[in-house]
Design an enzyme around this catalytic site. Structure first.
Site, PDB file in Angstrom:
ATOM      1  N   ILE A 143      20.651  -5.295 -21.540  1.00  0.00           N
ATOM      2  CA  ILE A 143      21.136  -3.932 -21.738  1.00  0.00           C
ATOM      3  C   ILE A 143      21.149  -3.669 -23.236  1.00  0.00           C
ATOM      4  O   ILE A 143      21.239  -4.602 -24.038  1.00  0.00           O
ATOM      5  CB  ILE A 143      22.524  -3.680 -21.094  1.00  0.00           C
ATOM      6  CG1 ILE A 143      23.568  -4.695 -21.597  1.00  0.00           C
ATOM      7  CG2 ILE A 143      22.446  -3.699 -19.594  1.00  0.00           C
ATOM      8  CD1 ILE A 143      24.959  -4.461 -21.017  1.00  0.00           C
ATOM      9  N   ASP A 144      21.020  -2.397 -23.606  1.00  0.00           N
ATOM     10  CA  ASP A 144      20.921  -2.037 -25.017  1.00  0.00           C
ATOM     11  C   ASP A 144      22.152  -2.493 -25.800  1.00  0.00           C
ATOM     12  O   ASP A 144      23.248  -2.623 -25.252  1.00  0.00           O
ATOM     13  CB  ASP A 144      20.770  -0.516 -25.177  1.00  0.00           C
ATOM     14  CG  ASP A 144      19.463   0.000 -24.603  1.00  0.00           C
ATOM     15  OD1 ASP A 144      18.520  -0.801 -24.452  1.00  0.00           O
ATOM     16  OD2 ASP A 144      19.386   1.210 -24.308  1.00  0.00           O
ATOM     17  N   ARG A 145      21.953  -2.659 -27.090  1.00  0.00           N
ATOM     18  CA  ARG A 145      23.022  -3.138 -27.970  1.00  0.00           C
ATOM     19  C   ARG A 145      24.263  -2.255 -27.886  1.00  0.00           C
ATOM     20  O   ARG A 145      25.394  -2.748 -27.824  1.00  0.00           O
ATOM     21  CB  ARG A 145      22.500  -3.184 -29.410  1.00  0.00           C
ATOM     22  CG  ARG A 145      23.511  -3.693 -30.418  1.00  0.00           C
ATOM     23  CD  ARG A 145      22.920  -3.686 -31.819  1.00  0.00           C
ATOM     24  NE  ARG A 145      23.883  -4.138 -32.807  1.00  0.00           N
ATOM     25  CZ  ARG A 145      23.656  -4.158 -34.107  1.00  0.00           C
ATOM     26  NH1 ARG A 145      22.491  -3.766 -34.588  1.00  0.00           N
ATOM     27  NH2 ARG A 145      24.581  -4.578 -34.943  1.00  0.00           N
TER      28      ARG A 145
END
Length: 320
Positions: A143-145
């Site tokens: 998942i994105d930062r």
């Protein structure tokens, strides 16, 4: 600092490592060796599988004989990531579920899932520092930062294979909560729009809806409405980079505080709620346990910032 004495290593692949990509296998064997060096020795043919050259995407087969060339790595007296670092120590409190096969984390916003691109460490490096005796810890998905929420980590190769198969067959359901701009139309339940990934010179990834892109589908459901925003549940059917963020932007309802695909005017309206990060949260995941075959649902609560934002929006709605 003494360099370790380099020597050729021969490894026979067992069922535990079957179907793993050779580049990923080498990363587990050559701890501390930069990825660039791993790809270099593959490209130059210094790594051999059954005495033959292979490409990085080659998938291992039980019985394969791997020749790993000597790679000089400096010894360090301490692990690269200390378990005493606050960010690393806090990961222990973010664990939602753990057994011998899997670990489920409520990933905090602002921490990448893995190190690289100027980041000293990510979630996976942090967990390895917390679990120094764990022989195997690998991300099941990413998942994105800036996105928070449910993140699955496999503790055995067999578990990783099982969970990857569930992802491939679309047998795993992931539900996200996103606060989007404006009044999301109830009739908009599915967005199907192909996504094309561009890599800028800076190394930044920008994704756009483009007919030349890969098929992408996201299902949406309205959870709560506010004066100038809507809380939606987004369930990606496919797993493309930035999929939910681009699909919401494509419909004209970008996510709050999205620095790549968002709207500054919308973000300004939300500053009074205390929101200062992307409002995208992996709220829940449903999957089959790789060992027990039990159907599992793991939910991750919203952090204080997101919960406070919603509470403020509800308060504003009541006062009008």
């Amino acid at each position: 600092m003494k360099p370790t004495s380099p020597q050729v290593i021969f490894v026979t692949i067992t069922a535990e490592n079957e179907q793993q990509r050779i580049d990923n296998f080498l990363r587990t064997q050559l701890k501390g060796v930069p990825k660039s060096m791993i790809y270099r020795i593959l490209r130059k043919g210094e790594v051999r599988v059954n005495k033959k050259r292979v490409k990085p995407e080659y998938k291992l087969v039980c019985g394969d004989q791997i020749r790993i060339p000597p790679v000089r790595v400096a010894e360090t007296t301490e692990p690269a990531v200390s378990a005493k670092l606050n960010k690393v120590a806090n990961l222990e409190h973010a664990i939602l579920f753990e057994d011998d096969y899997i670990l489920v984390l409520n990933k905090p916003s602002g921490i990448a899932v893995h190190g690289g691109s100027g980041l000293s460490f990510g979630v996976i490096e942090g967990l390895r520092a917390l679990r120094p005796d764990a022989r195997f810890l690998e991300l099941v998905h990413r998942i994105d930062r800036e996105t928070s929420g449910v993140l699955l980590i496999a503790k055995k190769r067999s578990a990783l294979r099982s969970l990857h198969e569930q992802l491939r067959l679309k047998q795993m359901q992931k539900d996200y909560l996103a606060l989007v701009q404006g009044n999301w139309p109830s009739a908009c339940k599915v967005v199907e729009a192909p996504l094309f990934k561009n890599m800028l010179q800076s190394g930044e990834r920008i994704v756009r809806v483009n007919q030349d892109g890969k098929p992408a589908e996201t299902r949406f459901k309205v959870e709560e409405r506010f004066d100038f925003a809507t809380l939606v549940k987004a369930s990606p059917v496919t797993g493309r980079t930035h999929q939910i963020r681009v699909h919401t932007q494509y419909t004209g309802h970008p996510i709050a505080f999205d620095d790549r695909y968002g709207e500054k005017e919308f973000d300004q309206k939300l500053i009074s709620t205390g929101l200062n990060r992307l409002f995208l949260h992996a709220a829940q995941v449903q999957f089959t346990h790789p060992k027990t075959q039990e159907k599992m649902t793991v939910a991750a609560p919203l952090d204080k910032t997101l919960q406070q934002c919603l509470n403020q929006l509800r308060l504003q709605k009541q006062q009008e």
